[in-house]
Design a protein around this motif. Structure first.
Motif, PDB file in Angstrom:
ATOM      1  N   VAL A 199      49.258  59.565  33.196  1.00 47.75           N
ATOM      2  CA  VAL A 199      50.412  59.369  32.317  1.00 47.75           C
ATOM      3  C   VAL A 199      50.096  58.299  31.266  1.00 47.75           C
ATOM      4  O   VAL A 199      50.412  58.471  30.080  1.00 47.75           O
ATOM      5  N   ALA A 200      49.481  57.200  31.701  1.00 49.96           N
ATOM      6  CA  ALA A 200      49.160  56.125  30.766  1.00 49.96           C
ATOM      7  C   ALA A 200      48.195  56.613  29.681  1.00 49.96           C
ATOM      8  O   ALA A 200      48.377  56.329  28.483  1.00 49.96           O
ATOM      9  N   LEU A 201      47.164  57.364  30.086  1.00 50.16           N
ATOM     10  CA  LEU A 201      46.200  57.872  29.116  1.00 50.16           C
ATOM     11  C   LEU A 201      46.811  58.952  28.227  1.00 50.16           C
ATOM     12  O   LEU A 201      46.519  59.014  27.024  1.00 50.16           O
ATOM     13  N   ALA A 202      47.659  59.815  28.803  1.00 46.32           N
ATOM     14  CA  ALA A 202      48.306  60.865  28.006  1.00 46.32           C
ATOM     15  C   ALA A 202      49.213  60.255  26.943  1.00 46.32           C
ATOM     16  O   ALA A 202      49.269  60.736  25.798  1.00 46.32           O
ATOM     17  N   LEU A 203      49.914  59.194  27.296  1.00 43.20           N
ATOM     18  CA  LEU A 203      50.791  58.538  26.332  1.00 43.20           C
ATOM     19  C   LEU A 203      49.981  57.937  25.185  1.00 43.20           C
ATOM     20  O   LEU A 203      50.377  58.013  24.018  1.00 43.20           O
ATOM     21  N   TYR A 204      48.826  57.385  25.516  1.00 39.19           N
ATOM     22  CA  TYR A 204      47.946  56.852  24.472  1.00 39.19           C
ATOM     23  C   TYR A 204      47.395  57.977  23.601  1.00 39.19           C
ATOM     24  O   TYR A 204      47.360  57.857  22.361  1.00 39.19           O
ATOM     25  N   ASP A 205      46.996  59.096  24.243  1.00 36.80           N
ATOM     26  CA  ASP A 205      46.439  60.221  23.475  1.00 36.80           C
ATOM     27  C   ASP A 205      47.479  60.838  22.545  1.00 36.80           C
ATOM     28  O   ASP A 205      47.163  61.252  21.423  1.00 36.80           O
ATOM     29  N   VAL A 206      48.736  60.888  22.996  1.00 30.24           N
ATOM     30  CA  VAL A 206      49.800  61.420  22.135  1.00 30.24           C
ATOM     31  C   VAL A 206      49.970  60.539  20.912  1.00 30.24           C
ATOM     32  O   VAL A 206      50.162  61.030  19.784  1.00 30.24           O
ATOM     33  N   GLN A 207      49.889  59.250  21.097  1.00 33.46           N
ATOM     34  CA  GLN A 207      49.998  58.333  19.972  1.00 33.46           C
ATOM     35  C   GLN A 207      48.841  58.502  18.982  1.00 33.46           C
ATOM     36  O   GLN A 207      48.978  58.191  17.803  1.00 33.46           O
ATOM     37  N   GLN A 208      47.723  59.028  19.488  1.00 32.00           N
ATOM     38  CA  GLN A 208      46.581  59.297  18.610  1.00 32.00           C
ATOM     39  C   GLN A 208      46.634  60.697  17.997  1.00 32.00           C
ATOM     40  O   GLN A 208      45.729  61.078  17.264  1.00 32.00           O
ATOM     41  N   GLY A 209      47.710  61.467  18.321  1.00 29.32           N
ATOM     42  CA  GLY A 209      47.883  62.778  17.710  1.00 29.32           C
ATOM     43  C   GLY A 209      47.459  63.949  18.575  1.00 29.32           C
ATOM     44  O   GLY A 209      47.412  65.094  18.088  1.00 29.32           O
ATOM     45  N   ASP A 210      47.156  63.731  19.854  1.00 26.12           N
ATOM     46  CA  ASP A 210      46.722  64.807  20.740  1.00 26.12           C
ATOM     47  C   ASP A 210      47.949  65.543  21.272  1.00 26.12           C
ATOM     48  O   ASP A 210      48.685  65.032  22.120  1.00 26.12           O
ATOM     49  N   ILE A 211      48.179  66.761  20.814  1.00 29.11           N
ATOM     50  CA  ILE A 211      49.366  67.520  21.211  1.00 29.11           C
ATOM     51  C   ILE A 211      49.249  68.044  22.641  1.00 29.11           C
ATOM     52  O   ILE A 211      50.256  68.218  23.338  1.00 29.11           O
ATOM     53  N   ASP A 212      48.018  68.306  23.102  1.00 32.39           N
ATOM     54  CA  ASP A 212      47.831  68.839  24.450  1.00 32.39           C
ATOM     55  C   ASP A 212      48.225  67.816  25.522  1.00 32.39           C
ATOM     56  O   ASP A 212      48.571  68.187  26.645  1.00 32.39           O
ATOM     57  N   ALA A 213      48.158  66.528  25.187  1.00 31.19           N
ATOM     58  CA  ALA A 213      48.494  65.485  26.168  1.00 31.19           C
ATOM     59  C   ALA A 213      49.971  65.487  26.526  1.00 31.19           C
ATOM     60  O   ALA A 213      50.367  64.916  27.544  1.00 31.19           O
TER      61      ALA A 213
END
Length: 550
Positions: A199-213
Motif C-alpha cells: 500500500v505504501a509503495l502503491a501510494l507513492y507510485d500513484v503520485q508518480q503517475g502510475d495508474i496500475d498502482a
C-alpha cells in the motif's frame, strides 16, 4: 678516621645522585603513561570521528541539508543512528554552543536539562538554552525523519513492530527511500507486513503517475490513502478518472462502517436506557407505582461507586468490581426504606404516590448536595476500560461503551433468570397478572411488593454504576433519565422485561440515527411524538402484559 668519613660522604653522594635519577626516570615514565591513557587510541579516535562527522552535517540552517544529513545517518552503519534520528525528531538532539560536543537532552521540561553525550551516551551533567542549542526541524523534515525511522524499524524487531513500522510508511515513501522500501518488501516474509508495504509503495507510485498502482488501493480504508487520492481525483486525466472510481469505492465502504458505528453508539445509549428503565418496569408492573425518585436511585448507585473508589485510591479496577454489588445493595436498601415508609401507605392512590416520590427525589438531591457538595465528581475508569477497540480505520468501538452494553445484557439475563426460575420471580409474575388471585393462593403480596421495589431500586443502582464510567457523578445525574425510563416502560409494555429491552435499544438507535440530521433536542422531540402516536394505536405497548388487574 678522616679517610673513613671521606669514603662515607662519597657513598652518600652517589646514593643521593642515583636516587634523584631514579625518581626522574619514574616521573617521566608516569607522565608518558598518563598521556597515553588520556589520549584516545587510534581505533577509538577513528570510531568517534565518523559519528562526529555525521552529526556535524546536521549543524546547518538549511532544512534540505539537514534532511540529507539525516538520510546519511540512516544509511550509515552507526549504532547510534536510530536514537539520533528519534532525538532529532523530538527536538532533543543538539550541539554545545561554545564547543564541539553533541548532546541528547533527556528532559527539556525545566530550566536546566539533563543531557548525555550523543556519541558515547554517557552522562554529561546539565545544560540550558544558553549552553546547548537543539537542532530545529520543519514539518517536511519531520515527515522525512518519520519515514527514515519507519524504514529502520522494518529491518529489526518482531512482526508486530515491523507491521507498525510498515503502517507508518504509508504516505511517507519518497524518492530517497523508495528503493530501500522495495528491497525490504521483497525480503519480508510476513504477508501482513508485505501488504502494508504494498500500500505504501502503491501510494507513492500513484503520485508518480502510475495508474496500475491504483488496483492495490481499491477498498483501502486508510485515511492517508483517501487524503492522497482526493487531489489526484480532482484532475481531468485518465489517472484522475480512475482515482475517482477508487475513491468512490472507498467512500461507499466507509459509509457502511459509519452506519455500523452509529448502530453501536445507538445500542450503547439504549443499554443505558434499559438499565435505567428495567427496574422501573418491574415496580411499575407489579405495584402500579409511578416512582419519580427512580432517577435519584440511579444517582445513589453512581455515588456509591465514587465513594468506594475514594476508599481504594489507585485501584480503580478493584473499586469498580466492588461497586457493582455495592451499588445494588445500597440503592436496594434505599428502595426498601422508601417502600416501607412511604409507598405502602399510598397503594391505590397513584396521584398521591407520584407527588410523594417527587418530594422524595428533591429530598435525596438536597441530601447529596449537603453531604457531597453540588459539584460533580469524577470516577476514574480502570485502564482496561479506557481507549477504543480499533477494528479498522473506519470503525472503532470505545471500550467503556462496549463494557456498558455487555453489562446491560448480563444484568438483563440475570434478572430474566431470577423472574423465570426462582420463587420470588414466580410470585412477582403472579402478583403482576392478578393480585387478588395471587393473594387467594397464599402469596404474601405485601412482602412481594417490598422485595420487588428493593429489586427495582437495586437495578437502578447498577445503572448508576454503569453511568459513572461514562459521565461525571452529580446530584442531577438521574434527572435526565426519569422521563426516558417511563417512555421505555410504556413503549415496551408495562412490566415486560423483553419489551423493556427491545424498546430501550430501539429508542437508543433511533435517537442516534436522528441526531446527525436534526440535532439532539429535536431528535428527542421526534422520538417522543413517535412513541405517543404508537401508544395511541397500541396502548399496551410492543409486548402486552398478560391479564393484569389492579
Amino acid at each position: 678516621m678522616t679517610k673513613i668519613q671521606h669514603s662515607t660522604g662519597r657513598f652518600l653522594t652517589r646514593l643521593l645522585t642515583h636516587s634523584m635519577l631514579l625518581c626522574l626516570l619514574m616521573a617521566w615514565g608516569l607522565g608518558i603513561n598518563q598521556a597515553a591513557a588520556a589520549a584516545p587510541s587510534e581505533p577509538q579516535a577513528q570510531a568517534e570521528e565518523k559519528p562526529r562527522t555525521l552529526l556535524e552535517a546536521l549543524d546547518t540552517r538549511s532544512f534540505q541539508d539537514k534532511g540529507d544529513a539525516a538520510q546519511a545517518i540512516a544509511e550509515s552503519d552507526a549504532e547510534q543512528k536510530t536514537r539520533w534520528l528519534q532525538a532529532l525528531l523530538d527536538g532533543r538532539l543538539g550541539k554545545e554552543r561554545r564547543g564541539e560536543r553533541f548532546y541528547i537532552i533527556t528532559d527539556d521540561s525545566g530550566r536546566e536539562w539533563p543531557i548525555i553525550d550523543a556519541i558515547t551516551f554517557e552522562d554529561a551533567g546539565t545544560g540550558t538554552r544558553r549552553t546547548v542549542e537543539a537542532f530545529k526541524i520543519n514539518n517536511d523534515l519531520r515527515t522525512r525523519i518519520q519515514g527514515l525511522l519507519a524504514s529502520l524499524s522494518l529491518g529489526a524487531g518482531d512482526e508486530a513492530s515491523r507491521l507498525a513500522a510498515a503502517g507508518r510508511l504509508i504516505g511517507e515513501v519518497t524518492a530517497d527511500n523508495a528503493d530501500s522500501v522495495r528491497a525490504m518488501r521483497d525480503d519480508e516474509k510476513s504477508q501482513s507486513v508485505r501488504g502494508q508495504l504494498d500500500v505504501a509503495l502503491a501510494l507513492y507510485d500513484v503520485q508518480q503517475g502510475d495508474i496500475d498502482a491504483l488496483d492495490t488501493l481499491r477498498g483501502n480504508l486508510d485515511t492517508r490513502v483517501r487524503n492522497t487520492l482526493t487531489p489526484i481525483a480532482a484532475g481531468d486525466s485518465e489517472l484522475a478518472a480512475e482515482a475517482q472510481s477508487v475513491l468512490g469505492g472507498i467512500e461507499s465502504k466507509r459509509a457502511w462502517y459509519d452506519r455500523a458505528q452509529t448502530l453501536f453508539f445507538g445500542l450503547s445509549a439504549g443499554s443505558i436506557l434499559v438499565l435505567a428503565a428495567i427496574g422501573l418496569a418491574i415496580t411499575f408492573g407489579v405495584m402500579g407505582v409511578i416512582n419519580m425518585a427512580h432517577g435519584e436511585l440511579i444517582m445513589i448507585g453512581a455515588y456509591t461507586t465514587w465513594m468506594i473508589q475514594q476508599a481504594l485510591p489507585g485501584q480503580p479496577g478493584l473499586a469498580l468490581a466492588l461497586a457493582i454489588p455495592g451499588g445494588f445493595l445500597v440503592a436496594g436498601a434505599f428502595g426498601v426504606v422508601i417502600e416501607r415508609t412511604v409507598i405502602r401507605f399510598l397503594k391505590g392512590r397513584p396521584l398521591e404516590t407520584l407527588l410523594a416520590t417527587f418530594g422524595l427525589s428533591l429530598i435525596l438531591q438536597q441530601l447529596v448536595r449537603s453531604v457531597f457538595s453540588p459539584l460533580n465528581r469524577r470516577v476514574t475508569s480502570p485502564d482496561w476500560l479506557q481507549g477504543a477497540w480499533q477494528i479498522n480505520e473506519a470503525l472503532s468501538l470505545t471500550l467503556n461503551r462496549l463494557a456498558v452494553l455487555l453489562f446491560c445484557l448480563v444484568v438483563f439475563a440475570g434478572l430474566w433468570a431470577l423472574m423465570r426460575y426462582t420463587r420470588l420471580g414466580l410470585e412477582v409474575r403472579a402478583v403482576t397478572q392478578n393480585r387478588a388471585m395471587a393473594r387467594a393462593m397464599g402469596v404474601r403480596a405485601t412482602r412481594v411488593d417490598m422485595l420487588t421495589f428493593g429489586l427495582g431500586a437495586g437495578v437502578a443502582g447498577l445503572a448508576g454504576v454503569a453511568l459513572s464510567q461514562l459521565t461525571n457523578v452529580g446530584p442531577n445525574l438521574g434527572q435526565g433519565y426519569i422521563v426516558d425510563s417511563f417512555l421505555v416502560v410504556v413503549f415496551g409494555g408495562v412490566g415486560n422485561l423483553w419489551g423493556t429491552l427491545v424498546a430501550g435499544m430501539s429508542l437508543g438507535v433511533i435517537n442516534q440515527v436522528l441526531q446527525p440530521w436534526v440535532g439532539a433536542v429535536l431528535a428527542k422531540i421526534i422520538v417522543l411524538v413517535g412513541v405517543i402516536l404508537f401508544i395511541q394505536k397500541r396502548p399496551q405497548g410492543i409486548f402486552a402484559p398478560k391479564g393484569r388487574t389492579s
